[in-house]
Design a protein around this motif. Structure first.
Motif, PDB file in Angstrom:
ATOM      1  N   SER A  62       0.822  -1.203   0.000  1.00 26.88           N
ATOM      2  CA  SER A  62       0.000   0.000   0.000  1.00 26.88           C
ATOM      3  C   SER A  62       0.858   1.257   0.000  1.00 26.88           C
ATOM      4  O   SER A  62       1.906   1.296   0.653  1.00 26.88           O
ATOM      5  N   GLY A  63       0.386   2.260  -0.694  1.00 21.91           N
ATOM      6  CA  GLY A  63       1.049   3.553  -0.651  1.00 21.91           C
ATOM      7  C   GLY A  63       0.781   4.285   0.654  1.00 21.91           C
ATOM      8  O   GLY A  63       1.527   5.172   1.042  1.00 21.91           O
ATOM      9  N   GLY A  64      -0.283   3.904   1.349  1.00 23.16           N
ATOM     10  CA  GLY A  64      -0.636   4.538   2.618  1.00 23.16           C
ATOM     11  C   GLY A  64       0.341   4.181   3.717  1.00 23.16           C
ATOM     12  O   GLY A  64       1.060   3.186   3.630  1.00 23.16           O
ATOM     13  N   THR A  65       0.341   4.986   4.758  1.00 20.06           N
ATOM     14  CA  THR A  65       1.314   4.784   5.843  1.00 20.06           C
ATOM     15  C   THR A  65       0.667   4.684   7.218  1.00 20.06           C
ATOM     16  O   THR A  65       1.351   4.771   8.229  1.00 20.06           O
ATOM     17  N   ASN A  66      -0.620   4.451   7.274  1.00 20.26           N
ATOM     18  CA  ASN A  66      -1.338   4.430   8.542  1.00 20.26           C
ATOM     19  C   ASN A  66      -0.960   3.194   9.364  1.00 20.26           C
ATOM     20  O   ASN A  66      -1.193   2.063   8.940  1.00 20.26           O
ATOM     21  N   GLU A  67      -0.385   3.419  10.538  1.00 17.95           N
ATOM     22  CA  GLU A  67       0.056   2.302  11.379  1.00 17.95           C
ATOM     23  C   GLU A  67      -1.116   1.515  11.966  1.00 17.95           C
ATOM     24  O   GLU A  67      -0.964   0.343  12.315  1.00 17.95           O
ATOM     25  N   ALA A  68      -2.287   2.137  12.080  1.00 17.54           N
ATOM     26  CA  ALA A  68      -3.463   1.393  12.534  1.00 17.54           C
ATOM     27  C   ALA A  68      -3.829   0.317  11.513  1.00 17.54           C
ATOM     28  O   ALA A  68      -4.290  -0.768  11.881  1.00 17.54           O
ATOM     29  N   VAL A  69      -3.612   0.593  10.238  1.00 14.26           N
ATOM     30  CA  VAL A  69      -3.845  -0.399   9.184  1.00 14.26           C
ATOM     31  C   VAL A  69      -2.892  -1.577   9.389  1.00 14.26           C
ATOM     32  O   VAL A  69      -3.303  -2.735   9.346  1.00 14.26           O
ATOM     33  N   ARG A  70      -1.619  -1.270   9.650  1.00 13.96           N
ATOM     34  CA  ARG A  70      -0.638  -2.336   9.897  1.00 13.96           C
ATOM     35  C   ARG A  70      -1.066  -3.184  11.096  1.00 13.96           C
ATOM     36  O   ARG A  70      -1.027  -4.411  11.054  1.00 13.96           O
ATOM     37  N   SER A  71      -1.500  -2.535  12.168  1.00 11.97           N
ATOM     38  CA  SER A  71      -1.912  -3.252  13.377  1.00 11.97           C
ATOM     39  C   SER A  71      -3.082  -4.187  13.098  1.00 11.97           C
ATOM     40  O   SER A  71      -3.084  -5.334  13.550  1.00 11.97           O
ATOM     41  N   SER A 102       6.398 -18.160  -8.694  1.00 16.53           N
ATOM     42  CA  SER A 102       6.216 -17.898 -10.122  1.00 16.53           C
ATOM     43  C   SER A 102       5.036 -16.950 -10.238  1.00 16.53           C
ATOM     44  O   SER A 102       4.108 -16.997  -9.426  1.00 16.53           O
ATOM     45  N   ALA A 103       5.038 -16.131 -11.264  1.00 12.57           N
ATOM     46  CA  ALA A 103       3.945 -15.170 -11.467  1.00 12.57           C
ATOM     47  C   ALA A 103       2.590 -15.864 -11.471  1.00 12.57           C
ATOM     48  O   ALA A 103       1.615 -15.335 -10.933  1.00 12.57           O
ATOM     49  N   GLU A 104       2.516 -17.066 -12.051  1.00 12.36           N
ATOM     50  CA  GLU A 104       1.236 -17.774 -12.162  1.00 12.36           C
ATOM     51  C   GLU A 104       0.640 -18.151 -10.806  1.00 12.36           C
ATOM     52  O   GLU A 104      -0.547 -18.448 -10.710  1.00 12.36           O
ATOM     53  N   ASN A 105       1.453 -18.105  -9.748  1.00 10.90           N
ATOM     54  CA  ASN A 105       0.984 -18.438  -8.404  1.00 10.90           C
ATOM     55  C   ASN A 105       0.463 -17.237  -7.630  1.00 10.90           C
ATOM     56  O   ASN A 105      -0.001 -17.375  -6.505  1.00 10.90           O
ATOM     57  N   VAL A 106       0.551 -16.041  -8.239  1.00 12.90           N
ATOM     58  CA  VAL A 106       0.237 -14.805  -7.523  1.00 12.90           C
ATOM     59  C   VAL A 106      -1.022 -14.144  -8.075  1.00 12.90           C
ATOM     60  O   VAL A 106      -1.161 -13.946  -9.280  1.00 12.90           O
ATOM     61  N   LEU A 107      -1.914 -13.788  -7.153  1.00 12.96           N
ATOM     62  CA  LEU A 107      -3.092 -12.986  -7.455  1.00 12.96           C
ATOM     63  C   LEU A 107      -2.888 -11.624  -6.814  1.00 12.96           C
ATOM     64  O   LEU A 107      -2.507 -11.550  -5.649  1.00 12.96           O
ATOM     65  N   TYR A 108      -3.115 -10.568  -7.569  1.00 14.58           N
ATOM     66  CA  TYR A 108      -3.022  -9.207  -7.040  1.00 14.58           C
ATOM     67  C   TYR A 108      -4.354  -8.516  -7.260  1.00 14.58           C
ATOM     68  O   TYR A 108      -4.942  -8.626  -8.335  1.00 14.58           O
ATOM     69  N   MET A 109      -4.826  -7.810  -6.229  1.00 17.48           N
ATOM     70  CA  MET A 109      -6.033  -7.007  -6.375  1.00 17.48           C
ATOM     71  C   MET A 109      -5.697  -5.557  -6.066  1.00 17.48           C
ATOM     72  O   MET A 109      -5.231  -5.234  -4.980  1.00 17.48           O
ATOM     73  N   GLY A 110      -5.932  -4.702  -7.063  1.00 18.42           N
ATOM     74  CA  GLY A 110      -5.712  -3.277  -6.916  1.00 18.42           C
ATOM     75  C   GLY A 110      -6.862  -2.508  -7.526  1.00 18.42           C
ATOM     76  O   GLY A 110      -7.748  -3.094  -8.169  1.00 18.42           O
ATOM     77  N   ASP A 111      -6.842  -1.195  -7.346  1.00 20.35           N
ATOM     78  CA  ASP A 111      -7.970  -0.398  -7.824  1.00 20.35           C
ATOM     79  C   ASP A 111      -7.588   0.865  -8.581  1.00 20.35           C
ATOM     80  O   ASP A 111      -8.446   1.518  -9.159  1.00 20.35           O
ATOM     81  N   ASP A 112      -6.292   1.234  -8.580  1.00 19.03           N
ATOM     82  CA  ASP A 112      -5.932   2.503  -9.194  1.00 19.03           C
ATOM     83  C   ASP A 112      -4.559   2.400  -9.862  1.00 19.03           C
ATOM     84  O   ASP A 112      -3.841   1.411  -9.698  1.00 19.03           O
ATOM     85  N   ILE A 113      -4.187   3.433 -10.581  1.00 18.14           N
ATOM     86  CA  ILE A 113      -3.002   3.453 -11.435  1.00 18.14           C
ATOM     87  C   ILE A 113      -1.719   2.946 -10.758  1.00 18.14           C
ATOM     88  O   ILE A 113      -0.961   2.210 -11.395  1.00 18.14           O
ATOM     89  N   PRO A 114      -1.428   3.281  -9.485  1.00 18.62           N
ATOM     90  CA  PRO A 114      -0.189   2.763  -8.885  1.00 18.62           C
ATOM     91  C   PRO A 114      -0.122   1.227  -8.831  1.00 18.62           C
ATOM     92  O   PRO A 114       0.960   0.664  -8.665  1.00 18.62           O
ATOM     93  N   ASP A 115      -1.254   0.555  -8.976  1.00 18.32           N
ATOM     94  CA  ASP A 115      -1.283  -0.910  -8.936  1.00 18.32           C
ATOM     95  C   ASP A 115      -0.940  -1.546 -10.286  1.00 18.32           C
ATOM     96  O   ASP A 115      -0.645  -2.736 -10.357  1.00 18.32           O
ATOM     97  N   LEU A 116      -1.000  -0.776 -11.339  1.00 14.09           N
ATOM     98  CA  LEU A 116      -0.857  -1.309 -12.692  1.00 14.09           C
ATOM     99  C   LEU A 116       0.451  -2.067 -12.949  1.00 14.09           C
ATOM    100  O   LEU A 116       0.410  -3.172 -13.500  1.00 14.09           O
ATOM    101  N   GLU A 134      -8.652   1.984 -16.254  1.00 18.91           N
ATOM    102  CA  GLU A 134      -7.370   1.408 -16.662  1.00 18.91           C
ATOM    103  C   GLU A 134      -7.087   0.103 -15.910  1.00 18.91           C
ATOM    104  O   GLU A 134      -6.516  -0.836 -16.469  1.00 18.91           O
ATOM    105  N   ILE A 135      -7.476   0.055 -14.656  1.00 20.30           N
ATOM    106  CA  ILE A 135      -7.257  -1.143 -13.838  1.00 20.30           C
ATOM    107  C   ILE A 135      -8.250  -2.230 -14.244  1.00 20.30           C
ATOM    108  O   ILE A 135      -7.898  -3.413 -14.324  1.00 20.30           O
ATOM    109  N   GLN A 136      -9.489  -1.854 -14.503  1.00 17.04           N
ATOM    110  CA  GLN A 136     -10.466  -2.834 -14.979  1.00 17.04           C
ATOM    111  C   GLN A 136      -9.989  -3.457 -16.287  1.00 17.04           C
ATOM    112  O   GLN A 136     -10.098  -4.672 -16.474  1.00 17.04           O
ATOM    113  N   ASN A 137      -9.439  -2.640 -17.174  1.00 13.25           N
ATOM    114  CA  ASN A 137      -8.947  -3.158 -18.457  1.00 13.25           C
ATOM    115  C   ASN A 137      -7.773  -4.110 -18.290  1.00 13.25           C
ATOM    116  O   ASN A 137      -7.589  -5.017 -19.101  1.00 13.25           O
ATOM    117  N   ALA A 138      -6.978  -3.912 -17.242  1.00 15.03           N
ATOM    118  CA  ALA A 138      -5.806  -4.764 -16.989  1.00 15.03           C
ATOM    119  C   ALA A 138      -6.149  -6.015 -16.186  1.00 15.03           C
ATOM    120  O   ALA A 138      -5.303  -6.892 -16.012  1.00 15.03           O
TER     121      ALA A 138
END
Length: 174
Positions: A62-71, A102-116, A134-138
């Motif tokens: 995540s680009g966010g830095t909220n430590e409560a999220v980490r907790s 391997s890439a084939e073993n990984v699922l990534y879920m994102g919602d915006d351009i930094p995830d592309l 753009e993310i839906q298309n990818a």
């Protein structure tokens, strides 16, 4: 011929999720103190915990830095939590190397351009229903559920069901 996303589910061993817009609805509540408050769905947390208990890797970039999220995420048992990640491909490469994936073993879920950049590398790129175009298309899979409302549960449950690891959880752990 391109494979259906369902044909990719049996190979998934690792889930990587963004936070804002995926595990949250992308909204921030700004408290008088300046603290930014996010809302997460307990169904997503439950599914991530089941996945961990079944031996899957669950990672956060995540680009966010909220430590409560980490907790919150650490309390679920997630160990690979990368916050303040603005070049997400670096953390993705660390995860792949650390676990010899391997890439084939990984699922990534994102919602915006930094995830592309990461979504273009993984075996199964996915997104919530309200991701940017753009993310839906990818994405090979677009959940019918919005970010923060259970889209993570949706994709984890599908993977575990296809691999026969969802229903047996209830029998074994009840």
């Amino acid at each position: 011929m391109e494979l259906s996303y369902k044909q990719l589910l049996p190979k998934i061993s690792t889930f990587i999720f963004d936070v804002d817009g995926v595990l949250t609805n992308g909204m921030l509540t700004i408290m008088p103190s300046g603290e930014l408050v996010r809302h997460m769905n307990v169904k997503d947390g439950y599914a991530m915990k089941i996945a961990l208990n079944k031996g899957f890797k669950v990672c956060i970039i995540s680009g966010g830095t909220n430590e409560a999220v980490r907790s919150r995420l650490a309390a679920l048992g997630i160990e690979d939590i990368y916050l303040g990640a603005h070049d997400k491909i670096k953390q993705y490469n660390e995860i792949v190397e650390k676990y010899n994936l391997s890439a084939e073993n990984v699922l990534y879920m994102g919602d915006d351009i930094p995830d592309l950049p990461v979504m273009q590398k993984v075996g199964l790129a996915s997104c919530p229903n309200d991701a940017v175009p753009e993310i839906q298309n990818a994405s090979k899979y677009i959940s019918n559920i919005k970010g923060g409302e259970g889209c993570v549960r949706d994709i984890i449950e599908q993977v575990l069901k296809v691999q026969g690891k969802w229903n047996d959880y209830f029998d074994a752990e009840a």
